[in-house]
Design an enzyme around this catalytic site. Sequence first.
Site, PDB file in Angstrom:
ATOM      1  N   SER A 152       0.471  25.650 -35.571  1.00  0.00           N
ATOM      2  CA  SER A 152       0.448  27.417 -35.702  1.00  0.00           C
ATOM      3  C   SER A 152      -1.572  27.186 -35.033  1.00  0.00           C
ATOM      4  O   SER A 152      -2.060  27.889 -35.703  1.00  0.00           O
ATOM      5  CB  SER A 152       0.372  27.844 -37.197  1.00  0.00           C
ATOM      6  OG  SER A 152       0.198  27.129 -38.101  1.00  0.00           O
ATOM      7  N   ASN A 170       2.271  27.466 -49.394  1.00  0.00           N
ATOM      8  CA  ASN A 170       2.345  28.913 -49.406  1.00  0.00           C
ATOM      9  C   ASN A 170       1.452  29.852 -50.354  1.00  0.00           C
ATOM     10  O   ASN A 170       1.398  30.576 -49.143  1.00  0.00           O
ATOM     11  CB  ASN A 170       4.156  29.037 -50.028  1.00  0.00           C
ATOM     12  CG  ASN A 170       5.410  28.145 -49.446  1.00  0.00           C
ATOM     13  OD1 ASN A 170       4.748  27.337 -47.513  1.00  0.00           O
ATOM     14  ND2 ASN A 170       6.044  27.963 -49.683  1.00  0.00           N
ATOM     15  N   THR A 219      -5.101  75.306 -28.397  1.00  0.00           N
ATOM     16  CA  THR A 219      -3.828  75.039 -28.673  1.00  0.00           C
ATOM     17  C   THR A 219      -3.102  74.287 -27.656  1.00  0.00           C
ATOM     18  O   THR A 219      -3.578  75.572 -26.613  1.00  0.00           O
ATOM     19  CB  THR A 219      -3.423  75.562 -29.699  1.00  0.00           C
ATOM     20  OG1 THR A 219      -2.600  76.926 -29.119  1.00  0.00           O
ATOM     21  CG2 THR A 219      -4.349  75.939 -30.947  1.00  0.00           C
ATOM     22  N   HIS A 220      -2.294  73.879 -27.506  1.00  0.00           N
ATOM     23  CA  HIS A 220      -1.283  73.567 -26.949  1.00  0.00           C
ATOM     24  C   HIS A 220      -1.593  73.499 -24.940  1.00  0.00           C
ATOM     25  O   HIS A 220      -1.516  73.451 -24.447  1.00  0.00           O
ATOM     26  CB  HIS A 220      -0.282  75.247 -26.673  1.00  0.00           C
ATOM     27  CG  HIS A 220       0.515  75.874 -27.411  1.00  0.00           C
ATOM     28  ND1 HIS A 220       1.851  74.739 -28.240  1.00  0.00           N
ATOM     29  CD2 HIS A 220      -0.061  76.182 -28.732  1.00  0.00           C
ATOM     30  CE1 HIS A 220       2.158  75.492 -29.001  1.00  0.00           C
ATOM     31  NE2 HIS A 220       1.187  76.445 -29.271  1.00  0.00           N
ATOM     32  N   SER A 277     -13.796  53.161  -7.705  1.00  0.00           N
ATOM     33  CA  SER A 277     -12.500  53.276  -6.953  1.00  0.00           C
ATOM     34  C   SER A 277     -13.153  51.958  -5.900  1.00  0.00           C
ATOM     35  O   SER A 277     -14.574  52.753  -5.501  1.00  0.00           O
ATOM     36  CB  SER A 277     -12.214  54.755  -6.850  1.00  0.00           C
ATOM     37  OG  SER A 277     -11.244  54.439  -5.673  1.00  0.00           O
ATOM     38  N   LYS A 311     -15.288  58.507  -6.827  1.00  0.00           N
ATOM     39  CA  LYS A 311     -14.526  58.112  -8.015  1.00  0.00           C
ATOM     40  C   LYS A 311     -15.349  57.636  -8.932  1.00  0.00           C
ATOM     41  O   LYS A 311     -16.522  56.805  -8.826  1.00  0.00           O
ATOM     42  CB  LYS A 311     -13.888  57.491  -7.994  1.00  0.00           C
ATOM     43  CG  LYS A 311     -12.342  58.289  -7.203  1.00  0.00           C
ATOM     44  CD  LYS A 311     -11.824  59.818  -7.789  1.00  0.00           C
ATOM     45  CE  LYS A 311     -11.299  59.690  -9.081  1.00  0.00           C
ATOM     46  NZ  LYS A 311      -9.672  58.353  -8.641  1.00  0.00           N
ATOM     47  N   ASN A 320     -14.977  56.626 -12.482  1.00  0.00           N
ATOM     48  CA  ASN A 320     -13.615  56.902 -13.636  1.00  0.00           C
ATOM     49  C   ASN A 320     -14.217  56.686 -15.021  1.00  0.00           C
ATOM     50  O   ASN A 320     -14.546  55.838 -15.483  1.00  0.00           O
ATOM     51  CB  ASN A 320     -12.187  55.191 -13.179  1.00  0.00           C
ATOM     52  CG  ASN A 320     -11.901  55.996 -11.437  1.00  0.00           C
ATOM     53  OD1 ASN A 320     -12.111  57.129 -11.311  1.00  0.00           O
ATOM     54  ND2 ASN A 320     -11.916  55.210 -10.437  1.00  0.00           N
ATOM     55  N   GLU A 374      -9.971  54.978 -21.354  1.00  0.00           N
ATOM     56  CA  GLU A 374      -8.715  55.102 -20.726  1.00  0.00           C
ATOM     57  C   GLU A 374      -7.976  53.366 -21.310  1.00  0.00           C
ATOM     58  O   GLU A 374      -7.315  53.491 -21.882  1.00  0.00           O
ATOM     59  CB  GLU A 374      -7.853  55.088 -19.160  1.00  0.00           C
ATOM     60  CG  GLU A 374      -8.211  56.114 -18.727  1.00  0.00           C
ATOM     61  CD  GLU A 374      -8.316  56.164 -17.218  1.00  0.00           C
ATOM     62  OE1 GLU A 374      -8.386  56.741 -16.565  1.00  0.00           O
ATOM     63  OE2 GLU A 374      -9.280  55.369 -16.125  1.00  0.00           O
ATOM     64  N   TYR A 404       8.976  32.669 -48.711  1.00  0.00           N
ATOM     65  CA  TYR A 404       8.356  32.004 -47.842  1.00  0.00           C
ATOM     66  C   TYR A 404       9.436  31.930 -47.021  1.00  0.00           C
ATOM     67  O   TYR A 404      10.797  30.983 -47.521  1.00  0.00           O
ATOM     68  CB  TYR A 404       7.207  31.165 -47.934  1.00  0.00           C
ATOM     69  CG  TYR A 404       7.138  30.254 -46.741  1.00  0.00           C
ATOM     70  CD1 TYR A 404       5.758  31.561 -45.934  1.00  0.00           C
ATOM     71  CD2 TYR A 404       7.347  29.696 -46.549  1.00  0.00           C
ATOM     72  CE1 TYR A 404       4.972  30.733 -45.203  1.00  0.00           C
ATOM     73  CE2 TYR A 404       7.262  29.433 -45.072  1.00  0.00           C
ATOM     74  CZ  TYR A 404       6.065  30.028 -44.211  1.00  0.00           C
ATOM     75  OH  TYR A 404       5.019  28.944 -42.645  1.00  0.00           O
ATOM     76  N   LYS A 457       0.091  35.858 -38.487  1.00  0.00           N
ATOM     77  CA  LYS A 457      -1.154  35.615 -38.057  1.00  0.00           C
ATOM     78  C   LYS A 457      -1.773  36.630 -36.375  1.00  0.00           C
ATOM     79  O   LYS A 457      -1.942  37.338 -36.544  1.00  0.00           O
ATOM     80  CB  LYS A 457      -1.682  34.144 -38.088  1.00  0.00           C
ATOM     81  CG  LYS A 457      -1.633  33.977 -39.020  1.00  0.00           C
ATOM     82  CD  LYS A 457      -1.735  31.929 -39.193  1.00  0.00           C
ATOM     83  CE  LYS A 457      -1.429  31.838 -40.965  1.00  0.00           C
ATOM     84  NZ  LYS A 457       0.302  32.520 -40.902  1.00  0.00           N
TER      85      LYS A 457
HETATM   86  N1  ARG Z   1       1.569  27.605 -41.260  1.00  0.00           N
HETATM   87  C1  ARG Z   1       2.406  27.833 -42.041  1.00  0.00           C
HETATM   88  C2  ARG Z   1       2.038  29.724 -41.524  1.00  0.00           C
HETATM   89  O1  ARG Z   1       1.388  29.790 -41.280  1.00  0.00           O
HETATM   90  C3  ARG Z   1       2.355  28.002 -43.508  1.00  0.00           C
HETATM   91  C4  ARG Z   1       2.467  27.800 -44.545  1.00  0.00           C
HETATM   92  C5  ARG Z   1       4.039  27.138 -43.799  1.00  0.00           C
HETATM   93  N2  ARG Z   1       4.789  26.730 -45.404  1.00  0.00           N
HETATM   94  C6  ARG Z   1       5.755  25.710 -45.376  1.00  0.00           C
HETATM   95  N3  ARG Z   1       6.511  25.970 -46.210  1.00  0.00           N
HETATM   96  N4  ARG Z   1       6.150  25.160 -44.432  1.00  0.00           N
HETATM   97  O2  ARG Z   1       2.786  29.818 -41.988  1.00  0.00           O
END
Ligand code: ARG
Length: 470
Positions: free
Chosen positions: A22, A109, A154-155, A276, A282, A284, A289, A316, A324
């Site tokens: 990660s 964790n 409205t509408h 455009s 145009k 825009n 948007e 966990y 994330k």
């Molecule tokens: N990279 C892990 C996460 O974002 C960290 C926690 C990892 N914990 C584990 N028991 N492998 O969740």
Amino acid sequence: MKLWGGRFTGQTDASAHAFHSSLPFDKRLFKEDITGSMAHANMLGRQGIISEAHAELIIKGLSEIANDIDSGQLPLEGDAEDIHSFIETELFARIGEAAKHLHTGRSRNDQVALDMRIYVKRAIDDLSSRILVLLETLLDLTKEHRGTIIPGFTHLQKAQPTVLAHHLLAYVSMLKRDLQRLGDCRARTDSMPLGSGALAGTTFPIDREFLRTELDFSEISANSLDAVSDRDFCIEFVSSLSILMMHLSRFCEELILWSTDSFGFIEISDAFATGSSMMPQKKNPDMAELIRGKTGRVYGSLMGLLTLMKGLPLSYNKDMQEDKEAVFDAADTVSQCLLIFNGMLSSIHFNTQAMYQSALKGYTNATDAADWLVKKGLPFREAHEVTGKLVQYGIGQGKALEELSIDELKSICPLFDPGFFKAISIEQCIEARSVPGGPSKEAINQAIEGAEAYIAHIRNNSKNAEEEGC
Ligand code: ARG
């Protein structure tokens, strides 16, 4: 360096390692992670769980790592599994054996739960100040357009006249709720999970209360299993952001409509519009948007998070690493949208004459005509019927209600007298709506005062919080 090599004899497959790493996205938690680790090391030293000397070395090493990452000297890359192992490995490379004591009484964790909570609290503070800036822009425009008459819909059909200030104040109400929602979410995020360990706490005499104050949390989590399993705060955060985006998206939709030739109510400034490649005429409303489009992306993050968490057994599970990107992307997207929306809104030109002319057409004063008849003694249902006939007659003649002659009016209902014309003038239609929350001058002034007091209150609170070093 792996944090868990002892039990293994074989190597992790290279593709499996890349798949579960990660670091490419959780590297942005480096500050949160180091802050948490410094407090933890400090606490371990004070409690005599590790030696003071080791604690000092760890803290010094971590602070140097933070500086080097900040200055770009230490790039956040390599084959570490995540930001937590990256920093621990780097610490070992710098201070040697002492680094091996940092993880006493802690698990990744509770560590990652802490990092995410610190991140979300900070993100809420940053986004809230952007919302506040937008609220101020809205309020400035509201004050400027207390008397700018527009048709209300409205509408998407013209309904009753109002003033632009009233319309803008509707968005003030929405953004105020958005701020409150984020504030509520922050209060529940403000719970310190360290001490929960992997799931069942720790056998070391750690001082959770000290960690709570050091890390500036208002409470410690009540249950270690819940503390490492809980991502409600992420879901609430992205849910609040989704609602906020829904509000921005509705506003954008209106600006897009208002900027069309058919409405002609506004002109978006050149700075926030595009052209455009083929059609030279145009202009825009791309920014509006895009904000409307990005709303879908934030909803996507919310759906991702809800789905991610729905079937997970306690406590966990690695699935939770997927929280994330959803949280970061939602926060980044909303932050950008607020900035762009504020720039676009504050530079819009309002065609007040076009708005006024539009409000005069479409029989927006028909309710007031019916109300006038009620005040003359007709039951509302009958007054509604009579006014409906009047409108039908007017359409046939190509005349607005106020353009009908007294004889024409009387031919439909004998109750009409010349006082009717004043009552249905567009200005009077607005002034007569003096209920709190309505569009009359007095009601608008009161609403502006209320909004100003609210903003001052929030500004004051955040100033006090800053002074207290929060
Ligand atoms: N990279 C892990 C996460 O974002 C960290 C926690 C990892 N914990 C584990 N028991 N492998 O969740």
